[in-house]
Write a protein that holds these residues in place. Structure first.
Motif, PDB file in Angstrom:
ATOM      1  N   THR A   1      43.593  37.791  45.492  1.00 43.19           N
ATOM      2  CA  THR A   1      42.839  38.719  46.341  1.00 43.19           C
ATOM      3  C   THR A   1      43.384  40.136  46.197  1.00 43.19           C
ATOM      4  O   THR A   1      42.617  41.094  46.086  1.00 43.19           O
ATOM      5  CB  THR A   1      42.891  38.261  47.816  1.00 43.19           C
TER       6      THR A   1
ATOM      7  N   TYR B   1      36.859  37.281  39.592  1.00 45.57           N
ATOM      8  CA  TYR B   1      37.788  36.522  40.448  1.00 45.57           C
ATOM      9  C   TYR B   1      38.282  35.271  39.730  1.00 45.57           C
ATOM     10  O   TYR B   1      39.481  34.972  39.741  1.00 45.57           O
ATOM     11  CB  TYR B   1      37.111  36.136  41.767  1.00 45.57           C
TER      12      TYR B   1
ATOM     13  N   PHE C   1      40.204  34.649  50.301  1.00 46.48           N
ATOM     14  CA  PHE C   1      38.790  34.622  49.918  1.00 46.48           C
ATOM     15  C   PHE C   1      38.575  33.749  48.682  1.00 46.48           C
ATOM     16  O   PHE C   1      39.278  33.862  47.693  1.00 46.48           O
ATOM     17  CB  PHE C   1      38.313  36.054  49.663  1.00 46.48           C
TER      18      PHE C   1
ATOM     19  N   ASP D   1      35.991  32.088  45.551  1.00 44.19           N
ATOM     20  CA  ASP D   1      35.052  32.675  44.593  1.00 44.19           C
ATOM     21  C   ASP D   1      33.670  32.857  45.241  1.00 44.19           C
ATOM     22  O   ASP D   1      33.002  33.857  45.019  1.00 44.19           O
ATOM     23  CB  ASP D   1      34.968  31.856  43.304  1.00 44.19           C
TER      24      ASP D   1
ATOM     25  N   MET E   1      42.242  41.470  42.813  1.00 40.85           N
ATOM     26  CA  MET E   1      40.816  41.810  42.844  1.00 40.85           C
ATOM     27  C   MET E   1      40.614  43.132  43.568  1.00 40.85           C
ATOM     28  O   MET E   1      39.858  43.992  43.112  1.00 40.85           O
ATOM     29  CB  MET E   1      40.017  40.717  43.561  1.00 40.85           C
ATOM     30  N   SER E   2      41.285  43.293  44.686  1.00 41.25           N
ATOM     31  CA  SER E   2      41.164  44.523  45.468  1.00 41.25           C
ATOM     32  C   SER E   2      41.594  45.728  44.654  1.00 41.25           C
ATOM     33  O   SER E   2      40.924  46.764  44.652  1.00 41.25           O
ATOM     34  CB  SER E   2      41.990  44.408  46.750  1.00 41.25           C
TER      35      SER E   2
ATOM     36  N   ASP F   1      33.152  33.433  48.421  1.00 46.71           N
ATOM     37  CA  ASP F   1      33.277  34.580  49.324  1.00 46.71           C
ATOM     38  C   ASP F   1      33.119  35.883  48.557  1.00 46.71           C
ATOM     39  O   ASP F   1      32.432  36.804  49.015  1.00 46.71           O
ATOM     40  CB  ASP F   1      34.639  34.584  50.031  1.00 46.71           C
ATOM     41  N   TRP F   2      33.740  35.969  47.402  1.00 48.64           N
ATOM     42  CA  TRP F   2      33.628  37.197  46.597  1.00 48.64           C
ATOM     43  C   TRP F   2      32.187  37.426  46.168  1.00 48.64           C
ATOM     44  O   TRP F   2      31.710  38.556  46.125  1.00 48.64           O
ATOM     45  CB  TRP F   2      34.560  37.136  45.387  1.00 48.64           C
ATOM     46  N   ARG F   3      31.498  36.341  45.853  1.00 50.67           N
ATOM     47  CA  ARG F   3      30.093  36.459  45.438  1.00 50.67           C
ATOM     48  C   ARG F   3      29.241  37.020  46.577  1.00 50.67           C
ATOM     49  O   ARG F   3      28.407  37.894  46.365  1.00 50.67           O
ATOM     50  CB  ARG F   3      29.582  35.087  44.998  1.00 50.67           C
TER      51      ARG F   3
ATOM     52  N   ILE G   1      31.364  39.808  39.923  1.00 49.21           N
ATOM     53  CA  ILE G   1      32.521  39.746  40.815  1.00 49.21           C
ATOM     54  C   ILE G   1      33.110  38.340  40.824  1.00 49.21           C
ATOM     55  O   ILE G   1      34.330  38.158  40.758  1.00 49.21           O
ATOM     56  CB  ILE G   1      32.138  40.211  42.241  1.00 49.21           C
ATOM     57  N   GLU G   2      32.251  37.326  40.888  1.00 47.39           N
ATOM     58  CA  GLU G   2      32.737  35.946  40.866  1.00 47.39           C
ATOM     59  C   GLU G   2      33.452  35.641  39.546  1.00 47.39           C
ATOM     60  O   GLU G   2      34.520  35.015  39.533  1.00 47.39           O
ATOM     61  CB  GLU G   2      31.587  34.970  41.080  1.00 47.39           C
TER      62      GLU G   2
END
Length: 134
Positions: free
Chosen positions: A112, A88, A38, A40, A115-116, A42-44, A84-85
């Motif tokens: 990833t 990441y 994923f 940045d 982050m998880s 995607d995380w957003r 979140i971005e």
């Protein structure tokens, strides 16, 4: 006006009548042409309240992240798309600095995983079987 398929937009947040979809109601799935998990961006998108799960299909794997109760219970300021971005980007900078011998794919997957863990998100990786061509 928002239109489905218009690129990076909020189109998936609204139904055809312009009404906001319920929280955690969307499975967002897309492809990546290379074997990265994923990004940045995607995380957003994942941080949006309407997204429950995101899947990325690459040539060799399917990656999934899914919100949990722990994530949903976080204070809203800690889980905005911008927050979140930013998290990441901070984690990816740390991972890239630590793993100078790892491939980019390995470093992004490690980011990833971190982050998880940091946000109580479920992370899955399913290796795909290559097609046999005769």
């Amino acid at each position: 006006q928002l239109k489905s398929g218009s690129g990076f937009s909020n189109a998936d947040m609204f139904d055809s009548n312009g009404n906001m979809r319920p929280d955690n109601s969307i499975l967002h799935m897309h492809t990546h042409p290379v074997d990265h998990t994923f990004s940045d961006g995607d995380w957003r998108v994942f941080a949006r309240s309407t997204i429950d799960e995101m899947r990325v299909i690459t040539p060799s794997a399917e990656y999934r992240i899914k919100k949990t109760k722990a994530f949903n219970d976080l204070p809203w300021r800690e889980k905005t798309p911008a927050a979140i971005e930013a998290a990441y980007n901070k984690i990816i900078d740390i991972v890239f600095g630590e793993n100078t011998d790892a491939t980019i794919d390995e470093m992004i997957e490690e980011a990833t995983k971190r982050m998880s863990n940091a946000f109580g998100i479920e992370f899955y990786k399913i290796n795909l079987v290559s097609k046999v061509v005769k």
